[in-house]
Design an enzyme around this catalytic site. Structure first.
Site, PDB file in Angstrom:
ATOM      1  N   HIS A   1       0.842  -1.196   0.000  1.00  0.00           N
ATOM      2  CA  HIS A   1       0.000   0.000   0.000  1.00  0.00           C
ATOM      3  C   HIS A   1       0.877   1.246   0.000  1.00  0.00           C
ATOM      4  O   HIS A   1       1.335   1.711   1.032  1.00  0.00           O
ATOM      5  CB  HIS A   1      -0.907  -0.008   1.234  1.00  0.00           C
ATOM      6  CG  HIS A   1      -1.979   1.034   1.203  1.00  0.00           C
ATOM      7  ND1 HIS A   1      -3.098   0.969   1.986  1.00  0.00           N
ATOM      8  CD2 HIS A   1      -2.115   2.188   0.492  1.00  0.00           C
ATOM      9  CE1 HIS A   1      -3.865   2.016   1.775  1.00  0.00           C
ATOM     10  NE2 HIS A   1      -3.277   2.779   0.858  1.00  0.00           N
TER      11      HIS A   1
ATOM     12  N   HIS B   1      -5.688  -0.259   6.109  1.00  0.00           N
ATOM     13  CA  HIS B   1      -5.331   0.660   7.204  1.00  0.00           C
ATOM     14  C   HIS B   1      -6.369   0.610   8.337  1.00  0.00           C
ATOM     15  O   HIS B   1      -7.146   1.538   8.546  1.00  0.00           O
ATOM     16  CB  HIS B   1      -5.052   2.085   6.740  1.00  0.00           C
ATOM     17  CG  HIS B   1      -5.997   2.699   5.761  1.00  0.00           C
ATOM     18  ND1 HIS B   1      -7.364   2.742   5.936  1.00  0.00           N
ATOM     19  CD2 HIS B   1      -5.750   3.348   4.592  1.00  0.00           C
ATOM     20  CE1 HIS B   1      -7.912   3.372   4.928  1.00  0.00           C
ATOM     21  NE2 HIS B   1      -6.961   3.754   4.094  1.00  0.00           N
TER      22      HIS B   1
ATOM     23  N   ASN C   1      -8.345   3.389  10.571  1.00  0.00           N
ATOM     24  CA  ASN C   1      -8.420   4.649   9.834  1.00  0.00           C
ATOM     25  C   ASN C   1      -9.486   4.575   8.756  1.00  0.00           C
ATOM     26  O   ASN C   1      -9.502   3.653   7.937  1.00  0.00           O
ATOM     27  CB  ASN C   1      -7.064   4.991   9.204  1.00  0.00           C
ATOM     28  CG  ASN C   1      -5.989   5.224  10.255  1.00  0.00           C
ATOM     29  OD1 ASN C   1      -5.016   4.489  10.349  1.00  0.00           O
ATOM     30  ND2 ASN C   1      -6.174   6.246  11.063  1.00  0.00           N
TER      31      ASN C   1
ATOM     32  N   ASP D   1       3.240   4.515  11.797  1.00  0.00           N
ATOM     33  CA  ASP D   1       4.046   5.737  11.868  1.00  0.00           C
ATOM     34  C   ASP D   1       3.898   6.468  13.196  1.00  0.00           C
ATOM     35  O   ASP D   1       4.518   7.506  13.415  1.00  0.00           O
ATOM     36  CB  ASP D   1       3.703   6.682  10.713  1.00  0.00           C
ATOM     37  CG  ASP D   1       2.229   7.097  10.689  1.00  0.00           C
ATOM     38  OD1 ASP D   1       1.470   6.683  11.589  1.00  0.00           O
ATOM     39  OD2 ASP D   1       1.831   7.833   9.762  1.00  0.00           O
TER      40      ASP D   1
ATOM     41  N   ILE E   1       1.345   8.021  14.124  1.00  0.00           N
ATOM     42  CA  ILE E   1       0.426   9.137  13.909  1.00  0.00           C
ATOM     43  C   ILE E   1      -0.969   8.620  13.591  1.00  0.00           C
ATOM     44  O   ILE E   1      -1.959   9.045  14.190  1.00  0.00           O
ATOM     45  CB  ILE E   1       0.924  10.044  12.758  1.00  0.00           C
ATOM     46  CG1 ILE E   1       2.294  10.633  13.107  1.00  0.00           C
ATOM     47  CG2 ILE E   1      -0.087  11.161  12.473  1.00  0.00           C
ATOM     48  CD1 ILE E   1       3.013  11.248  11.927  1.00  0.00           C
TER      49      ILE E   1
ATOM     50  N   ASP F   1       1.524   3.221   3.347  1.00  0.00           N
ATOM     51  CA  ASP F   1       0.503   4.158   2.848  1.00  0.00           C
ATOM     52  C   ASP F   1       1.130   5.512   2.553  1.00  0.00           C
ATOM     53  O   ASP F   1       0.529   6.557   2.774  1.00  0.00           O
ATOM     54  CB  ASP F   1      -0.656   4.304   3.841  1.00  0.00           C
ATOM     55  CG  ASP F   1      -1.878   4.992   3.223  1.00  0.00           C
ATOM     56  OD1 ASP F   1      -1.930   5.104   1.984  1.00  0.00           O
ATOM     57  OD2 ASP F   1      -2.775   5.418   3.981  1.00  0.00           O
TER      58      ASP F   1
ATOM     59  N   LEU G   1      -5.824  13.595   7.543  1.00  0.00           N
ATOM     60  CA  LEU G   1      -4.547  13.004   7.199  1.00  0.00           C
ATOM     61  C   LEU G   1      -4.598  12.557   5.741  1.00  0.00           C
ATOM     62  O   LEU G   1      -5.568  11.940   5.298  1.00  0.00           O
ATOM     63  CB  LEU G   1      -4.249  11.803   8.099  1.00  0.00           C
ATOM     64  CG  LEU G   1      -3.851  12.112   9.550  1.00  0.00           C
ATOM     65  CD1 LEU G   1      -3.813  10.829  10.370  1.00  0.00           C
ATOM     66  CD2 LEU G   1      -2.491  12.810   9.607  1.00  0.00           C
ATOM     67  N   ALA G   2      -3.545  12.856   4.994  1.00  0.00           N
ATOM     68  CA  ALA G   2      -3.510  12.538   3.560  1.00  0.00           C
ATOM     69  C   ALA G   2      -2.480  11.455   3.294  1.00  0.00           C
ATOM     70  O   ALA G   2      -1.617  11.577   2.435  1.00  0.00           O
ATOM     71  CB  ALA G   2      -3.182  13.793   2.763  1.00  0.00           C
TER      72      ALA G   2
END
Length: 389
Positions: free
Chosen positions: A61, A218, A221, A249, A251, A275, A308-309
């Site tokens: 991913h 993910h 998320n 990560d 985050i 990701d 978040l992107a």
């Protein structure tokens, strides 16, 4: 080539002292430590005393990195992504799409298919992860709402054809109209289906799993969360035997939650993904994506609305973070190597250091930093203009 004196993570994911012989891009022999004497006919011997040798990382991913995106539709973009990936220990990956109009997806998929046929210079392109456009508007995350639509087998078949039959994984929301029929038909064709960006409740998600969903994209998320009275799609994924992927990560998911999933799923059914987006490799910068400005601040990429992107953390950094969060090193490596290989059905040639498998190998130092990366026995040099100097 002979790799000697390294601390090698063997096919049972235990570190041991063995020597590895590589021929024609595959692992030919594995010798017990001190059981092999270098002979003249071998052209090169790499002494790795003091280093670890692990299988190459597999990222199922990723949307891009270093300001290049998988949706660009050019060989140059995918090639640069592959080199950047390899410099971070990734030896194979699935370029991942995002929700777009058919024409944009078709152009990108045709290009990725051509890259597979032509072969890139860095990490091997395994196939395509089609993330979207069959998502929930409510939990679209950084996906553009204007491109979302209901699942279409006819559209998928056209995209699969133009890709050269290289779409390996589709992420979708199972509660969308027609999704269950879509899941059944494509899973019967051995296409891997994952639930993502979904507002499905527990029962709908469990139905989707029974119909062929085998993965959760993910986890946590952009999906209905775990509540003691309404377990949601997250609860359904945890209350089943499907694999789950997490962005490690620090985050996207709290370390305590990552440890909790590790306890529930164990080391076999958990996959760590990056990701990453075009912002990977950037600290403070901005760029345009599908007409929307993405801003990177302190390495965190967000849309103009604050969502978040995607991540900017490559898999080698995720490995270090996973270990710092409490995952055993050997298990963290499994989650980035043999687990994704098994999920994709390529564990006969990827994912572990075993005789007959591709010589996709990564040399790590004691700080878990990537020292050298080999893809099918070929060393991938770190190029300064690719990794930002």
């Amino acid at each position: 080539m002979i790799f000697k004196n390294a601390k090698v993570l063997n096919e049972n994911f235990k570190f041991c002292n063995v020597d590895i012989e590589i021929q024609n891009g595959v692992i030919k022999k594995i010798y017990e430590s001190e059981g092999y004497t270098m002979q003249q006919q071998h052209e090169e011997c790499l002494n790795l005393k003091g280093f670890m040798l692990i299988p190459g990382l597999i990222d199922i991913h990723t949307h891009g990195c270093s300001k290049r995106g998988c949706m660009e539709g050019s060989f140059e973009a995918i090639n640069e992504i592959s080199l950047f990936m390899a410099s971070h220990g990734v030896t194979s990956f699935l370029p991942t799409s995002r929700s777009e109009i058919y024409e944009t997806l078709a152009k990108a998929f045709k290009n990725i298919g051509a890259c597979i046929e032509k072969e890139v210079e860095g990490a091997e392109v395994l196939g395509i992860h089609m993330e979207g456009p069959y998502f929930s508007e409510k939990l679209k995350g950084a996906q553009s709402e204007k491109f979302l639509r209901e699942p279409s087998v006819e559209e998928f078949n056209r995209l699969q054809k133009v890709s050269g039959n290289n779409i390996m994984l589709i992420s979708l929301a199972p509660e969308t109209s027609g999704a269950m029929e879509f899941i059944r038909e494509l899973s019967n064709k051995k296409i891997r289906i994952s639930m993502a960006h979904t507002s499905a409740d527990y029962n709908t998600a469990k139905d989707a799993i029974e119909n062929g969903v085998s993965h959760a994209t993910h986890l946590f998320n952009a999906m209905t969360g775990l509540n003691h009275r309404e377990p949601g799609a997250t609860g359904a994924a945890l209350d089943s035997d499907i694999t789950v992927e997490l962005i490690c990560d620090g985050i996207h998911v709290h370390p305590a939650v990552i440890r909790l999933v590790y306890k529930i799923k164990g080391s076999e059914n958990m996959i760590i993904v990056s990701d990453t987006v075009e912002a990977a490799g950037l600290v403070n910068d901005s760029y345009m994506r599908s007409g929307e400005k993405i801003t990177v601040t302190d390495g965190i990429a967000r849309t103009s609305t604050g969502n978040l992107a995607g991540s900017t953390t490559m898999l080698d950094s995720s490995l270090k973070k996973a270990v710092s969060f409490g995952i055993r090193l050997e298990d963290a490596i499994k989650m980035m190597t043999i687990n994704p290989a098994r999920f994709l059905g390529i564990d006969n040639r990827k994912g572990s250091i075993s005789i007959g498998k591709d010589a996709d190998l990564v040399v790590l130092n004691s700080s878990l930093e990537v020292v050298k990366t080999f893809v099918k026995g070929k060393i991938i040099e770190k190029v300064s203009n690719i990794i930002g100097g």
